[in-house]
Design a protein around this motif. Structure first.
Motif, PDB file in Angstrom:
ATOM      1  N   ALA A 144       0.817  -1.133  -0.025  1.00 28.03           N
ATOM      2  CA  ALA A 144       0.006   0.052   0.109  1.00 28.03           C
ATOM      3  C   ALA A 144       0.971   1.387   0.048  1.00 28.03           C
ATOM      4  O   ALA A 144       1.867   1.409   0.516  1.00 28.03           O
ATOM      5  CB  ALA A 144      -0.928   0.073   1.218  1.00 28.03           C
ATOM      6  N   GLN A 145       0.351   2.315  -0.445  1.00 32.79           N
ATOM      7  CA  GLN A 145       1.018   3.568  -0.540  1.00 32.79           C
ATOM      8  C   GLN A 145       0.442   4.446   0.831  1.00 32.79           C
ATOM      9  O   GLN A 145      -0.805   4.501   0.984  1.00 32.79           O
ATOM     10  CB  GLN A 145       0.739   4.425  -1.740  1.00 32.79           C
ATOM     11  N   GLY A 146       1.253   4.801   1.609  1.00 29.04           N
ATOM     12  CA  GLY A 146       0.875   5.447   2.851  1.00 29.04           C
ATOM     13  C   GLY A 146       1.165   7.048   2.588  1.00 29.04           C
ATOM     14  O   GLY A 146       2.137   7.532   2.087  1.00 29.04           O
ATOM     15  N   THR A 147       0.254   8.000   3.176  1.00 29.51           N
ATOM     16  CA  THR A 147       0.331   9.401   3.211  1.00 29.51           C
ATOM     17  C   THR A 147       0.509   9.892   4.608  1.00 29.51           C
ATOM     18  O   THR A 147      -0.236   9.385   5.471  1.00 29.51           O
ATOM     19  CB  THR A 147      -0.619  10.258   2.500  1.00 29.51           C
ATOM     20  N   PHE A 148       1.592  10.797   5.032  1.00 32.67           N
ATOM     21  CA  PHE A 148       1.792  11.114   6.250  1.00 32.67           C
ATOM     22  C   PHE A 148       1.737  12.457   6.310  1.00 32.67           C
ATOM     23  O   PHE A 148       2.723  13.200   5.578  1.00 32.67           O
ATOM     24  CB  PHE A 148       3.020  10.512   7.087  1.00 32.67           C
ATOM     25  N   ARG A 149       0.965  13.291   7.178  1.00 31.77           N
ATOM     26  CA  ARG A 149       1.085  14.630   7.213  1.00 31.77           C
ATOM     27  C   ARG A 149       2.149  14.977   8.468  1.00 31.77           C
ATOM     28  O   ARG A 149       2.087  14.325   9.575  1.00 31.77           O
ATOM     29  CB  ARG A 149      -0.282  15.540   7.832  1.00 31.77           C
ATOM     30  N   LEU A 150       3.274  15.593   7.912  1.00 32.96           N
ATOM     31  CA  LEU A 150       4.139  15.994   8.976  1.00 32.96           C
ATOM     32  C   LEU A 150       3.924  16.986  10.067  1.00 32.96           C
ATOM     33  O   LEU A 150       3.647  18.208   9.446  1.00 32.96           O
ATOM     34  CB  LEU A 150       5.749  16.362   8.285  1.00 32.96           C
ATOM     35  N   ARG A 151       3.671  16.750  11.229  1.00 24.72           N
ATOM     36  CA  ARG A 151       3.414  17.819  12.141  1.00 24.72           C
ATOM     37  C   ARG A 151       4.380  18.598  12.720  1.00 24.72           C
ATOM     38  O   ARG A 151       5.002  18.242  14.035  1.00 24.72           O
ATOM     39  CB  ARG A 151       2.374  16.911  13.343  1.00 24.72           C
ATOM     40  N   LEU A 152       5.016  19.403  11.923  1.00 20.96           N
ATOM     41  CA  LEU A 152       5.830  20.509  12.316  1.00 20.96           C
ATOM     42  C   LEU A 152       5.617  21.842  12.241  1.00 20.96           C
ATOM     43  O   LEU A 152       4.900  22.247  11.498  1.00 20.96           O
ATOM     44  CB  LEU A 152       7.203  19.882  11.289  1.00 20.96           C
ATOM     45  N   PRO A 153       6.220  22.721  13.032  1.00 24.17           N
ATOM     46  CA  PRO A 153       6.104  24.184  12.731  1.00 24.17           C
ATOM     47  C   PRO A 153       6.749  24.686  11.601  1.00 24.17           C
ATOM     48  O   PRO A 153       7.502  23.878  10.988  1.00 24.17           O
ATOM     49  CB  PRO A 153       6.463  24.986  14.213  1.00 24.17           C
TER      50      PRO A 153
END
Length: 71
Positions: free
Chosen positions: A21-30
């Motif tokens: 599967a292809q995973g999408t991750f939102r990077l929680r950075l300022p």
């Protein structure tokens, strides 16, 4: 390692693994993150596209998680 060339809080990483599967991750950075000596907490994928076109199940979703740090 990936460079953060732009100051934004909208960063997304897409993980493609052949045959999986292809995973999408939102990077929680300022917008201007500071260096970190430790990895942050685990984050589950924000989106998943299965390799075979089947529906996303909780089992597939739980298999995709990342940890990251700013170097």
């Amino acid at each position: 390692m990936v460079t953060l060339d732009y100051r934004t809080t909208e960063r997304v990483m897409v993980l493609n693994l052949p045959g999986q599967a292809q995973g999408t991750f939102r990077l929680r950075l300022p917008a201007s993150p500071t260096r970190s000596g430790q990895f942050g907490p685990w984050h589950l994928a924000d989106g998943i596209v299965p390799a075979n076109g089947s529906a996303v199940t909780s089992e597939i979703h739980d298999a995709f998680a990342i940890r990251y740090r700013v170097l």
